[in-house]
Design a protein around this motif. Structure first.
Motif, PDB file in Angstrom:
ATOM      1  N   HIS A 398       0.817  -1.218   0.000  1.00  0.00           N
ATOM      2  CA  HIS A 398       0.000   0.000   0.000  1.00  0.00           C
ATOM      3  C   HIS A 398       0.845   1.259   0.000  1.00  0.00           C
ATOM      4  O   HIS A 398       1.825   1.368   0.725  1.00  0.00           O
ATOM      5  CB  HIS A 398      -0.888   0.007   1.251  1.00  0.00           C
ATOM      6  CG  HIS A 398      -1.689   1.261   1.431  1.00  0.00           C
ATOM      7  ND1 HIS A 398      -2.701   1.628   0.564  1.00  0.00           N
ATOM      8  CD2 HIS A 398      -1.625   2.234   2.370  1.00  0.00           C
ATOM      9  CE1 HIS A 398      -3.239   2.761   0.980  1.00  0.00           C
ATOM     10  NE2 HIS A 398      -2.592   3.156   2.063  1.00  0.00           N
ATOM     11  N   SER A 399       0.428   2.229  -0.829  1.00  0.00           N
ATOM     12  CA  SER A 399       0.918   3.606  -0.703  1.00  0.00           C
ATOM     13  C   SER A 399      -0.296   4.528  -0.721  1.00  0.00           C
ATOM     14  O   SER A 399      -1.105   4.464  -1.659  1.00  0.00           O
ATOM     15  CB  SER A 399       1.855   3.984  -1.846  1.00  0.00           C
ATOM     16  OG  SER A 399       2.057   5.405  -1.834  1.00  0.00           O
ATOM     17  N   PRO A 400      -0.442   5.381   0.303  1.00  0.00           N
ATOM     18  CA  PRO A 400      -1.588   6.296   0.346  1.00  0.00           C
ATOM     19  C   PRO A 400      -1.500   7.411  -0.691  1.00  0.00           C
ATOM     20  O   PRO A 400      -2.400   8.248  -0.774  1.00  0.00           O
ATOM     21  CB  PRO A 400      -1.539   6.862   1.769  1.00  0.00           C
ATOM     22  CG  PRO A 400      -0.119   6.748   2.175  1.00  0.00           C
ATOM     23  CD  PRO A 400       0.438   5.542   1.475  1.00  0.00           C
ATOM     24  N   LEU A 401      -0.424   7.418  -1.492  1.00  0.00           N
ATOM     25  CA  LEU A 401      -0.276   8.455  -2.522  1.00  0.00           C
ATOM     26  C   LEU A 401      -1.082   8.128  -3.776  1.00  0.00           C
ATOM     27  O   LEU A 401      -1.269   8.994  -4.633  1.00  0.00           O
ATOM     28  CB  LEU A 401       1.204   8.633  -2.877  1.00  0.00           C
ATOM     29  CG  LEU A 401       2.114   9.001  -1.702  1.00  0.00           C
ATOM     30  CD1 LEU A 401       3.559   9.142  -2.163  1.00  0.00           C
ATOM     31  CD2 LEU A 401       1.647  10.289  -1.033  1.00  0.00           C
ATOM     32  N   PHE A 402      -1.556   6.891  -3.890  1.00  0.00           N
ATOM     33  CA  PHE A 402      -2.455   6.511  -4.985  1.00  0.00           C
ATOM     34  C   PHE A 402      -3.892   6.714  -4.505  1.00  0.00           C
ATOM     35  O   PHE A 402      -4.212   6.387  -3.352  1.00  0.00           O
ATOM     36  CB  PHE A 402      -2.265   5.032  -5.361  1.00  0.00           C
ATOM     37  CG  PHE A 402      -0.906   4.704  -5.930  1.00  0.00           C
ATOM     38  CD1 PHE A 402      -0.733   4.545  -7.297  1.00  0.00           C
ATOM     39  CD2 PHE A 402       0.187   4.513  -5.097  1.00  0.00           C
ATOM     40  CE1 PHE A 402       0.515   4.208  -7.823  1.00  0.00           C
ATOM     41  CE2 PHE A 402       1.440   4.186  -5.609  1.00  0.00           C
ATOM     42  CZ  PHE A 402       1.598   4.043  -6.980  1.00  0.00           C
TER      43      PHE A 402
END
Length: 448
Positions: A398-402
């Motif tokens: 997971h990356s919250p930037l997507f």
């Protein structure tokens, strides 16, 4: 209705660090596992210097081996059973969240640990949001939930009660979309449980009194990967050739060295490639698997990374290439915004298609050689990929930037600490203006 007043916690409680359990929301991917270990070491070194006891620190990806623990609720029974007798407080932080232990102790001592407390930096929606199922649509700002970057805390009695509910109650939704909002809703229990108590010492911007700190979700792991290391696949169809494709061409296409548009018809003016899969109104699984096969073939240049996006995805490829430097392309990597399905019942996670799915060549190869496939051409491609990777033991990273939705669908406070990589959907927005405001870099960032 619950009210948390200063009178309720005016007496100081003598909490020591040994009564604090810190859960670092680490991930199994090797880069993230290292970051989690580094954070743990930092906190333990700080505790040693402070000399007021040592907190117990748990790396979430190591708690039980169950991939769905990232959604927290499935992990609560084990946390309660293992640490409920010894811990008074449970602090949940991200890998990039810093902790100031002396200030944290001071903060926690303001609250009676034998009562139910849910503490954090309060954020709220500005308008009814699709990612929150339009909850509190009449007054979105009335419901607060914690900013994940600042960390959040539960007192032991609350965690104990929640773990009992998880084991005996059916969740209202099978989907995990926005973690801290859904946790806040579960805790609130339609007014039967506590609301989030806003605590200013949970910080994302540096101040003298901060108990937690936060810098960035876009770390500097070195020079960005080369443009030739990323192959971009844009999914489109004939009816959107004149509406959506021009937006891609006017915004981010110029940053891609290798890019192909995949459609249900061949259009030389774009140009598009027809993969022989009929367009479907939803799902697109057949088309996505055809893209995966093409990526491994000699028909396209060989790249380490495959990015699959929709024709209404807005994305910053320079920021993506900066982020990808942190990951090892020799590993099976599946990266994007992570959602979950049925996680309390041992379900699976997946990266959302609209926000952009990033796959290493190794991950694509493992997937296709496994024989895992679509149950129909219009099956949801992102969910099928997630189910396949879960069965193969490949972590969903997971990356919250997507972002699967538009900027308006997220808390302004949340977006203000991000350098977003992607947003999705053109509905009721000017996509060119959104790209320019949120994704276009006018100059190199200071920390690069």
């Amino acid at each position: 209705m619950w009210t948390n007043t200063e009178q309720q916690h005016s007496k100081h409680s003598a909490v020591g660090l040994e009564e604090v359990l810190i859960v670092i929301q680490s991930q199994r991917n090797s880069y993230h596992a290292r970051r989690g270990e580094q954070r743990k070491l930092e906190i333990l070194q700080q505790a040693s210097k402070l000399g007021q006891g040592v907190p117990v620190i748990v790396l979430l990806h190591e708690l039980s081996g169950y991939e769905g623990d990232w959604s927290i609720l499935p992990a609560l029974p084990l946390l309660s059973a293992t640490y409920g007798q010894s811990a008074s407080w449970f602090l949940f932080i991200e890998e990039e969240t810093g902790v100031v232990l002396a200030a944290l102790l001071q903060l926690l001592r303001r609250y009676q640990a034998h009562q139910e407390w849910f503490l954090g930096k309060r954020i709220h929606d500005n308008e009814a949001s699709i990612i929150h199922h339009y909850a509190f649509s009449e007054d979105p700002s009335s419901f607060g939930y914690p900013d994940p970057a600042a960390g959040w805390a539960l007192s032991a009695p609350l965690l104990w009660r929640l773990s009992g509910r998880i084991q005996h109650q059916q969740l209202k939704s099978d989907f995990t979309i926005d973690l801290t909002h859904e946790i806040a809703l579960f805790i609130w229990e339609e007014g039967n449980g506590p609301r989030l108590t806003a605590v200013p010492e949970f910080c994302t911007e540096l101040r003298d009194d901060c108990s937690t700190t936060f810098k960035t979700y876009l770390p500097n792991c070195g020079d960005p990967v080369s443009e030739t290391d990323v192959f971009v696949a844009v999914k489109t169809c004939h009816k959107f050739h004149s509406e959506r494709v021009p937006v891609v061409k006017a915004t981010w296409e110029k940053d891609a060295r290798f890019l192909e548009y995949y459609s249900d018809v061949t259009d030389s003016s774009i140009p598009t490639i027809n993969l022989g899969v009929a367009n479907t109104d939803r799902g697109h699984c057949g088309k996505t698997f055809a893209i995966l096969r093409r990526f491994l073939s000699k028909a396209v240049p060989k790249s380490d990374w495959l990015l699959i996006v929709d024709d209404d995805t807005l994305i910053s490829l320079p920021r993506l290439r900066q982020l990808l430097r942190c990951y090892d392309p020799k590993e099976a990597v599946n990266l994007g915004e992570r959602y979950g399905y049925g996680l309390v019942q041992k379900g699976y996670s997946y990266t959302t298609g609209g926000g952009g799915m990033v796959l290493s060549r190794v991950a694509v190869s493992r997937l296709l050689s496994s024989g895992c496939s679509c149950y129909s051409d219009d099956a949801p491609d992102d969910m099928v990929l997630g189910r396949c990777f879960t069965s193969l033991g490949v972590p969903i990273t997971h990356s919250p930037l997507f972002h699967q939705a538009r900027p308006d669908d997220y808390s302004e406070t949340l977006l203000s600490v991000q350098q977003a990589i992607s947003f999705h959907k053109h509905w009721n927005i000017d996509p060119l203006a959104v790209y320019k405001h949120w994704l276009q870099d006018t100059h190199q960032r200071d920390e690069l």
